[in-house]
Write a protein that holds these residues in place. Structure first.
Motif, PDB file in Angstrom:
ATOM      1  N   ARG A 110       0.702  -1.281   0.185  1.00  0.00           N
ATOM      2  CA  ARG A 110      -0.001  -0.077   0.088  1.00  0.00           C
ATOM      3  C   ARG A 110       0.797   1.317  -0.081  1.00  0.00           C
ATOM      4  N   ARG A 111       0.510   2.406  -0.586  1.00  0.00           N
ATOM      5  CA  ARG A 111       1.155   3.379  -0.902  1.00  0.00           C
ATOM      6  C   ARG A 111       0.369   4.654  -0.527  1.00  0.00           C
ATOM      7  N   SER A 112       1.141   5.676   0.054  1.00  0.00           N
ATOM      8  CA  SER A 112       0.597   7.158   0.140  1.00  0.00           C
ATOM      9  C   SER A 112       1.538   7.841  -0.236  1.00  0.00           C
ATOM     10  N   SER A 113       1.210   8.976  -0.933  1.00  0.00           N
ATOM     11  CA  SER A 113       2.269  10.036  -1.744  1.00  0.00           C
ATOM     12  C   SER A 113       2.405  11.076  -0.578  1.00  0.00           C
ATOM     13  N   PHE A 114       3.516  11.627  -0.500  1.00  0.00           N
ATOM     14  CA  PHE A 114       4.169  12.553   0.196  1.00  0.00           C
ATOM     15  C   PHE A 114       3.409  13.947  -0.330  1.00  0.00           C
ATOM     16  N   VAL A 115       3.093  14.863   0.672  1.00  0.00           N
ATOM     17  CA  VAL A 115       2.588  16.271   0.319  1.00  0.00           C
ATOM     18  C   VAL A 115       3.782  17.325   0.545  1.00  0.00           C
ATOM     19  N   SER A 116       3.593  18.532   0.074  1.00  0.00           N
ATOM     20  CA  SER A 116       4.436  19.318   0.157  1.00  0.00           C
ATOM     21  C   SER A 116       3.956  20.232   1.507  1.00  0.00           C
ATOM     22  N   LEU A 117       5.090  20.927   2.051  1.00  0.00           N
ATOM     23  CA  LEU A 117       4.894  21.785   3.234  1.00  0.00           C
ATOM     24  C   LEU A 117       5.343  23.125   2.979  1.00  0.00           C
ATOM     25  N   ASP A 118       4.239  24.010   3.040  1.00  0.00           N
ATOM     26  CA  ASP A 118       4.549  25.434   2.506  1.00  0.00           C
ATOM     27  C   ASP A 118       5.219  25.292   1.122  1.00  0.00           C
ATOM     28  N   GLY A 119       4.647  24.588   0.270  1.00  0.00           N
ATOM     29  CA  GLY A 119       5.170  24.589  -1.296  1.00  0.00           C
ATOM     30  C   GLY A 119       6.475  23.676  -1.472  1.00  0.00           C
ATOM     31  N   TYR A 134       9.102  20.136  -0.637  1.00  0.00           N
ATOM     32  CA  TYR A 134       9.276  18.963  -0.425  1.00  0.00           C
ATOM     33  C   TYR A 134      10.427  18.669   0.547  1.00  0.00           C
ATOM     34  N   ASN A 135      10.810  19.358   1.495  1.00  0.00           N
ATOM     35  CA  ASN A 135      12.014  19.284   2.456  1.00  0.00           C
ATOM     36  C   ASN A 135      11.939  18.203   3.456  1.00  0.00           C
ATOM     37  N   THR A 136      10.618  17.619   3.707  1.00  0.00           N
ATOM     38  CA  THR A 136      10.454  16.797   4.742  1.00  0.00           C
ATOM     39  C   THR A 136       9.440  15.861   4.259  1.00  0.00           C
ATOM     40  N   TYR A 137       9.274  14.567   4.912  1.00  0.00           N
ATOM     41  CA  TYR A 137       8.459  13.534   4.456  1.00  0.00           C
ATOM     42  C   TYR A 137       7.015  13.893   5.466  1.00  0.00           C
ATOM     43  N   VAL A 138       6.052  14.175   4.402  1.00  0.00           N
ATOM     44  CA  VAL A 138       4.809  14.691   5.083  1.00  0.00           C
ATOM     45  C   VAL A 138       3.839  13.959   4.431  1.00  0.00           C
ATOM     46  N   VAL A 139       2.666  13.271   5.237  1.00  0.00           N
ATOM     47  CA  VAL A 139       1.641  12.816   4.551  1.00  0.00           C
ATOM     48  C   VAL A 139       0.346  13.324   4.994  1.00  0.00           C
ATOM     49  N   GLN A 184      -1.886  17.177   8.501  1.00  0.00           N
ATOM     50  CA  GLN A 184      -0.905  16.943   7.745  1.00  0.00           C
ATOM     51  C   GLN A 184       0.152  16.277   8.913  1.00  0.00           C
ATOM     52  N   ALA A 185       0.905  15.346   8.592  1.00  0.00           N
ATOM     53  CA  ALA A 185       1.840  14.659   9.570  1.00  0.00           C
ATOM     54  C   ALA A 185       3.241  14.222   9.011  1.00  0.00           C
ATOM     55  N   LEU A 186       4.301  14.683   9.854  1.00  0.00           N
ATOM     56  CA  LEU A 186       5.590  14.577   9.539  1.00  0.00           C
ATOM     57  C   LEU A 186       5.986  13.187   9.891  1.00  0.00           C
ATOM     58  N   VAL A 187       6.477  12.392   8.990  1.00  0.00           N
ATOM     59  CA  VAL A 187       7.177  11.087   9.263  1.00  0.00           C
ATOM     60  C   VAL A 187       8.226  11.009   9.747  1.00  0.00           C
ATOM     61  N   ASN A 239     -12.528  -2.962  26.899  1.00  0.00           N
ATOM     62  CA  ASN A 239     -13.169  -2.871  25.446  1.00  0.00           C
ATOM     63  C   ASN A 239     -12.385  -1.799  24.685  1.00  0.00           C
ATOM     64  N   ILE A 240     -11.081  -2.118  24.022  1.00  0.00           N
ATOM     65  CA  ILE A 240     -10.466  -1.102  23.545  1.00  0.00           C
ATOM     66  C   ILE A 240     -10.978  -0.978  22.127  1.00  0.00           C
ATOM     67  N   PRO A 241     -11.272   0.463  21.681  1.00  0.00           N
ATOM     68  CA  PRO A 241     -11.591   0.534  20.370  1.00  0.00           C
ATOM     69  C   PRO A 241     -10.294   0.538  19.275  1.00  0.00           C
ATOM     70  N   SER A 242     -10.631  -0.055  18.072  1.00  0.00           N
ATOM     71  CA  SER A 242      -9.668  -0.005  17.051  1.00  0.00           C
ATOM     72  C   SER A 242      -9.285   1.384  16.827  1.00  0.00           C
ATOM     73  N   MET A 243      -8.123   1.753  16.336  1.00  0.00           N
ATOM     74  CA  MET A 243      -7.844   3.023  15.713  1.00  0.00           C
ATOM     75  C   MET A 243      -7.117   2.819  14.431  1.00  0.00           C
ATOM     76  N   LYS A 244      -7.362   3.735  13.560  1.00  0.00           N
ATOM     77  CA  LYS A 244      -6.594   3.821  12.253  1.00  0.00           C
ATOM     78  C   LYS A 244      -6.487   5.186  11.698  1.00  0.00           C
ATOM     79  N   LEU A 245      -5.684   5.323  10.840  1.00  0.00           N
ATOM     80  CA  LEU A 245      -5.705   6.621  10.270  1.00  0.00           C
ATOM     81  C   LEU A 245      -5.606   6.312   8.760  1.00  0.00           C
ATOM     82  N   LEU A 246      -6.877   7.106   8.365  1.00  0.00           N
ATOM     83  CA  LEU A 246      -7.355   7.041   6.730  1.00  0.00           C
ATOM     84  C   LEU A 246      -6.598   8.152   6.020  1.00  0.00           C
ATOM     85  N   LEU A 247      -5.455   7.539   5.165  1.00  0.00           N
ATOM     86  CA  LEU A 247      -4.824   8.442   4.151  1.00  0.00           C
ATOM     87  C   LEU A 247      -5.450   8.710   2.763  1.00  0.00           C
ATOM     88  N   ALA A 248      -4.814   9.233   1.948  1.00  0.00           N
ATOM     89  CA  ALA A 248      -5.142   9.553   0.526  1.00  0.00           C
ATOM     90  C   ALA A 248      -5.396   8.237  -0.112  1.00  0.00           C
TER      91      ALA A 248
END
Length: 408
Positions: free
Chosen positions: A293-302, A304-309, A327-330, A378-387
């Motif tokens: 599975r893949r998700s593209s990086f996005v620009s930060l302030d225009g 691509y100096n860091t890995y941001v999803v 937006q999250a920094l990897v 009863n711990i609920p599942s958690m997930k991040l939904l990406l592009a």
């Protein structure tokens, strides 16, 4: 302990014979036979070609099948590039609190080569080492209970392959501040951790790597890279984090992955894979399997100096609160996932709706719960939904603070 692995190669080569019957509705039928079977011999004989193959399941037979597979893979993949990993090995190491919860790898630098235990950081670019130290962390193994040998200090004067990086070099970020373009290029890197930095001068030297993959035998590679001769560190780098240096893996031009790609050794990619024990592997040039599975990086302030999803939703159980995207920094140098305050509030509110335990207030961890046994929660599942509807499931979203107390 020596572990012996027996490799089993599954080989399949086939000839597809297709016959077409022109009847009402056009009926197509096919038969699949093995390319090196007796039936295939008969087929080629009917075409006037005499074909013979080694005895089935003999070593010669297996070599023939393997050779054929290699040819097919070359046609399908082209000249697949090699993977590279540090000459000391691809294994990464995790020492927990002893070395500030970072991931480390042993690398060899210079001529003759010297070994360094560097922290891996996808949130920065520069590879720096303690060097000509004015203010560095202790390097004696007596300071680190998990080490059986002293750490090294990089010495440009002792490496015949070391060269000064001048202020006129395109990778010298502080070049405009130099009095002369021929001066030695200085550097200063400030990190996210408070008052944490490294400064010194830049050098060019060789990184010792091992190649694997493609269709070549495993071999040695000497790759030219840029190194920060870190004479002065501050903050966390004086109190246990990265005492023997840090390897920036970011997308900047000065990072090791970028320099390896620019020199044509590997594609501009790398992989960091960790198991449940937190130890893992690092490979340069690794693009992963085609079906991942893949998700593209996005620009930060225009830029691509860091890995941001782009995270579109933070989902709890079967509920994905509205406007929970961010937006999250990897960053391999961080232990926890940090959320914007407004998103954190939404996630915690939904999480508490689905929990069946009493909330506790513990310093630094506001979302803790009381339970007689974590297994009863009863711990609920958690997930991040990406592009592109890609999801990242969060494994074990709770951790134990103490007996009967768990935190999100």
């Amino acid at each position: 302990m020596t572990i012996s692995l027996t490799a089993v190669v599954l080989l399949m080569t086939a000839v597809l014979m297709l016959s077409v019957e022109l009847a009402a509705g056009y009926t197509f039928s096919s038969r699949l036979i093995h390319g090196f079977s007796d039936e295939a011999v008969s087929f080629w004989a009917s075409k006037g070609k005499s074909m013979t193959w080694p005895k089935r399941e003999s070593v010669e037979h297996m070599r023939l099948l393997l050779s054929n597979d290699w040819k097919r893979q070359r046609l399908k993949l082209g000249s697949q590039k090699q993977l590279l990993f540090p000459s000391e090995g691809s294994e990464t190491h995790f020492y927990g609190n002893d070395l500030s919860w970072l991931h480390y790898v042993w690398i060899d630098i210079g001529t003759p080569n010297a070994s360094f235990l560097v922290a891996l950081d996808a949130g920065s670019d520069l590879l720096w080492l303690p060097c000509n130290c004015v203010q560095c962390a202790p390097l004696s193994s007596s300071y680190y209970s998990m080490l059986d040998k002293d750490l090294n200090e990089y010495s440009p004067a002792r490496s015949s392959s070391s060269k000064h990086l001048s202020c006129s070099h395109q990778l010298c970020e502080l070049g405009p501040n130099c009095r002369s373009p021929k001066e030695h290029c200085p550097y200063t890197v400030n990190y996210y951790s408070e008052n944490t930095s490294s400064s010194g001068f830049l050098f060019e030297d060789q990184l010792h790597l091992t190649s694997v993959g493609g269709h070549e035998h495993q071999g040695s590679v000497l790759a030219p890279i840029v190194i920060g001769c870190g004479s002065k560190q501050s903050g966390n780098y004086l109190s246990g984090a990265a005492p023997d240096g840090l390897m920036g893996l970011g997308p900047g031009e000065i990072s090791v992955p970028s320099l390896l790609a620019k020199s044509g050794f590997v594609p501009h990619s790398f992989s960091l894979c960790f198991g449940k024990s937190n130890s893992g592997t690092i490979f340069f040039g690794d693009k992963g399997p085609e079906n991942q599975r893949r998700s593209s990086f996005v620009s930060l302030d225009g830029n691509y100096n860091t890995y941001v999803v782009e995270v579109q939703h933070y989902c709890v159980g079967g509920t994905c609160p509205k406007q929970s995207g961010f937006q999250a920094l990897v960053d391999s140098g961080s232990s926890f996932t940090f959320l914007p305050s407004e998103i954190f509030t939404k996630v915690v509110t939904e999480f508490e709706k689905q929990m069946n335990a009493t909330r506790l207030a513990i310093e630094d961890f506001p979302c803790c719960y009381k339970a007689s046994s974590q297994g009863l929660l009863n711990i609920p599942s958690m997930k991040l939904l990406l592009a592109a509807n890609q999801s990242f499931v969060i494994q074990n979203p709770m951790f134990t603070i103490s007996s009967g107390q768990v935190s999100i």
